[in-house]
Design an enzyme around this catalytic site. Sequence first.
Site, PDB file in Angstrom:
ATOM      1  N   GLU A   1     -53.501 -27.769  31.722  1.00  0.00           N
ATOM      2  CA  GLU A   1     -53.203 -28.767  32.717  1.00  0.00           C
ATOM      3  C   GLU A   1     -51.556 -28.666  32.750  1.00  0.00           C
ATOM      4  OE1 GLU A   1     -52.628 -31.950  29.005  1.00  0.00           O
ATOM      5  OE2 GLU A   1     -51.247 -33.613  29.887  1.00  0.00           O
TER       6      GLU A   1
ATOM      7  N   GLU B   1     -50.776 -41.344  20.385  1.00  0.00           N
ATOM      8  CA  GLU B   1     -50.903 -42.058  21.740  1.00  0.00           C
ATOM      9  C   GLU B   1     -51.985 -43.423  21.332  1.00  0.00           C
ATOM     10  OE1 GLU B   1     -52.101 -38.615  23.778  1.00  0.00           O
ATOM     11  OE2 GLU B   1     -49.981 -38.364  24.265  1.00  0.00           O
TER      12      GLU B   1
ATOM     13  N   ASP C   1     -45.308 -30.222  23.979  1.00  0.00           N
ATOM     14  CA  ASP C   1     -46.810 -30.509  24.980  1.00  0.00           C
ATOM     15  C   ASP C   1     -47.076 -29.535  25.568  1.00  0.00           C
ATOM     16  OD1 ASP C   1     -48.874 -31.857  25.328  1.00  0.00           O
ATOM     17  OD2 ASP C   1     -48.727 -33.102  26.033  1.00  0.00           O
TER      18      ASP C   1
HETATM   19  O1  GCW Z   1     -50.959 -32.915  26.826  1.00  0.00           O
HETATM   20  C1  GCW Z   1     -51.452 -34.812  26.423  1.00  0.00           C
HETATM   21  C2  GCW Z   1     -52.197 -34.756  27.403  1.00  0.00           C
HETATM   22  C3  GCW Z   1     -53.724 -35.763  27.260  1.00  0.00           C
HETATM   23  C4  GCW Z   1     -54.218 -36.004  25.320  1.00  0.00           C
HETATM   24  C5  GCW Z   1     -52.760 -35.570  24.662  1.00  0.00           C
HETATM   25  C6  GCW Z   1     -52.762 -34.627  23.421  1.00  0.00           C
HETATM   26  C7  GCW Z   1     -55.925 -36.635  24.501  1.00  0.00           C
HETATM   27  O2  GCW Z   1     -52.000 -35.055  28.356  1.00  0.00           O
HETATM   28  O3  GCW Z   1     -54.027 -36.129  27.733  1.00  0.00           O
HETATM   29  O4  GCW Z   1     -54.903 -36.533  25.265  1.00  0.00           O
HETATM   30  O5  GCW Z   1     -52.100 -34.648  24.787  1.00  0.00           O
HETATM   31  O6  GCW Z   1     -52.917 -33.365  22.769  1.00  0.00           O
HETATM   32  O7  GCW Z   1     -53.862 -35.605  22.111  1.00  0.00           O
END
Ligand code: GCW
Length: 712
Positions: free
Chosen positions: A424, A317, A396
């Site tokens: 989240e 990312e 995720d």
């Molecule tokens: O779940 C996603 C989140 C991001 C996060 C990423 C990660 C810290 O939306 O905000 O970034 O995973 O785990 O690195």
Amino acid sequence: MNAEESVELEQLMFVEEPMDGDDPRVHPAWLPPEAFRSLGARRVLLHGEGLLVDTVLNEVSRACARYGGRVWHSPSWDVDVDLVLALRDAGELPNPSVEAARAAGEAALVELGDGGTLGDEGFVLARAGDVTAVLADAPAGLLYGLFHVVRLCAAAFDPARPPERHRPALRRRMLNHWDNVAVHPVMGQVERGYAGGSIFWQDGRPRGDLARVREYGRLLASCGVNAISVNNVNVARTEALLLTERLGDVAEIADALRPYGIRVHLSVSFAAPVLLGGLATADPLDEAVRAWWAATTRRVYDRIPDFGGYLVKADSEGQPGPFTYGRDHADGANLLAEALAPHGGVVHWRAFVYNHHQDWRDRSTDRARAAYDHFAPLDGRFRTNVVVQVKFGPVDFQTREPVSPVLAAMPATRLAVELQVTQEYTGQQRHVCHLGPWWSEVLGFAPWGPGGRTIADVVTGESAAGGGMVAVANVGDDLFWTGHPLAQANLYTFGRLAWDPRRDPTAILDEWITLTFPPSATADADLVRRTLHEIMDDSWRTYERYTAPLGVGFMVNPGDHYGPGVDGYEYTRWGTYHFADRDGVGVDRSRASGTGFAGQYPPYWAQVYESPETCPDELLLFFHHVPYGHVLHSGSTVIQHIYDTHFAGVEEVTAMRRKWQTLTGMIDPSVYERVAERLDEQVRCATEWRDQINTYFFRKSGVPDERGRDIY
Ligand code: GCW
């Protein structure tokens, strides 16, 4: 000075300090003073030296000052006691009943077998006559033993209590804070934080409230957590400086947490040699880069001798990583591991690596495959002080995902499983969603087939040398720590599961209820306990019912990830699609016709997941694209299942709210009100989820609800 006078003095020294759990700015969570009533009414003798022994002394002294008990620290005269907390190697005391209790503890250890060692954090509890003894090899063991006594309440003093020995299954039980030092323009002070600001940082600076940090350490120690990282894994410029110029800020946090046995870790930028060191490269095989990390790390340990290590999100990312230099993740992780090794530190290297610029038209790329594709081939190449930190699922932190196949694919690597306490994707601490049962399911999953080794076994490792458990934290500067007061239970449960991943999550929840709402301070303790169980026990499944169906995931609003957005991610670059059309829904991840992800599992599950006939219902749409009329093992069709679960989910949330109302006047009014407000929001949001999901699938499929309920 005679003996009695010295005791009085000893007590005074401690009662003058402010009482933990009494700070009106913050809710005491699961450590209200009342939880210490039983301990605080006893005569307690503590024997041993060390920073954490002092912490125990402080805790006991405060409890005794409040509830009329007494405390002695290694007295040189005879006293009558109810509880002895002693280090095993502390010298003999001129007190026959205390020595008898210690002897009973030693005998219990022999009887319980296993060489009689308790390690750095273990303890034994045994009874001798009227005395309870807690013995430990090291001060941290006494601290954990003390909190065990607090949890047991009067049961710790039951004459018939058989001896018990406790040692954490996992050596490292860690929380990751995604806290930013400087407020991020999109993510704010805490990325995915739902409990206000950070307890560590504010607007580019340390928050400076170290009393609160210390209080946090106390809560964490009491549930078994022993490590935290203090800044976001997405490391921006200001945060990168924590490693060098701003190291003092990290040292202050470490000082505040040390008395509770918690070691501090730091998220670092892989590009630090360039960003901070002025080097032209961060290539892991470059000599100057290696020297820079070695020198920088030495300075960290000069300042924080018990520093835990580094946490790294690399090539993920947008974060920098070894790919820039044509190197792989083992090269990257080993670079940092080499710098940490002389000091006993570890590097947690995250396996959350995937292409976040995917073309939604391209059906051959599958985000779920990515971590395995990147990491499995590197098994055996990581240094021993590298822990590869793997999100529990392949995508995720969804409400439902299969367990990540990476956890079964790297037998020669230390692996940690990463959970998300911050909610989240599970209601953002506005919804009650108790995650203990979900985590237990993950930890109990046997990737090589039923009856085989489990995820708990993998992260425990041989002789506890595994990578442990890690979770993204959910606290902030909110009055209740976690926004939703009932979300405190998720934090508590994580700690307790990390101490013993095989424990029953309902029993853990029960423990949390007893501590947080002590029966001695509750008008109708049974009603409170029963109601909380009714609301919380199954709340994760309730949440699952009204959100994305059958493991398909996402369907959340893009960006903030709250509330329904069925097509929110459908045409994006994030690799999170459901592929619903007029005929069916789901992602074909089979080997035969799909992305092949199912084949990343060992044979038993590869086969089970391969076919829609054998795939478990709750994961069907994760692994398969099926017609709406496909009949589930439950006997329902996919479309009818969607309708039924969404109607049921909202009914369950409405019932939760009704049940909560029966607690009016029964518990702390501020807790009552906060939860009541959030339940209103949960009902609203769940209704929105139900109506959007049902309407979406009705419009796509044209199949009416067989029970004729309202769909729009
Ligand atoms: O779940 C996603 C989140 C991001 C996060 C990423 C990660 C810290 O939306 O905000 O970034 O995973 O785990 O690195």
